[in-house]
Design a protein around this motif. Structure first.
Motif: not given
Length: 188
Positions: A104-108
């Motif tokens: 997962l990307g930190g934005d998600n």
């Protein structure tokens, strides 16, 4: 085997996706990365997506020469919109000898608490988080691991707009994907 699941629309798959997947596989205990092409993300509008089979084919082309990468159309055969927990449950039942972790990307991660059964994902599967520009994730949990990776700010929207306007996308997407896009006249 330990499998990292990298979910996405991949509309189109680009070098940012490939770099992140490669770094995560290299710097964690994951044996393979499976790219899960999502036919319909509950948080995205369907009309902007290419047909799922075109997006699947582009990922196949992009990862063809990488030993640790696989692509999956598992969500094509599931109810829509796709929910990560349902896919994780299905894959765990189908592959009981594998351990799955979400990538997962930190934005998600900021909106992760809104995901269906996010607590179950954390407890039963766990998450590897890669950094995203401008995001400082603050969700803490023993099953969340942060992976040191380059900050990638390559936008599929930028790539689609560039193609529509006749600009070069060289080095933004693999050559095999660019050839496929040109041959099929995608994003025009």
């Amino acid at each position: 085997m330990k499998i990292g699941l990298f979910f996405g629309s991949f509309n189109p798959v680009h070098v940012g996706h490939l770099i992140i997947a490669n770094v995560v596989q290299d710097r964690t205990d994951l044996d393979e990365i499976w790219f899960i092409v999502s036919p319909q993300n509950p948080f995205k509008k369907q009309k902007s997506l290419l047909h799922e089979f075109d997006r699947l084919k582009m990922v196949e082309l992009a990862i063809a020469d990488h030993f640790y990468f696989r692509v999956s159309d598992v969500e094509f055969h599931m109810p829509r919109p796709s929910y990560t927990i349902d896919t994780l449950t299905y894959l765990s039942e189908k592959h009981p000898n594998h351990q799955f972790r979400l990538i997962l990307g930190g934005d998600n991660l900021k909106h992760f608490h809104k995901w269906k059964n996010f607590e179950v994902i954390l407890e039963q599967y766990g998450v590897y988080v890669y950094p995203r520009p401008g995001e400082q994730p603050d969700l803490k949990h023993p099953n969340i691991s942060f992976v040191e990776a380059p900050l990638m700010d390559i936008s599929a929207t930028f790539i689609r707009d560039s193609i529509r306007k006749g600009h070069s996308v060289r080095y933004l997407i693999p050559q095999s994907v660019e050839d496929y896009v040109k041959d099929k006249k995608l994003f025009l």
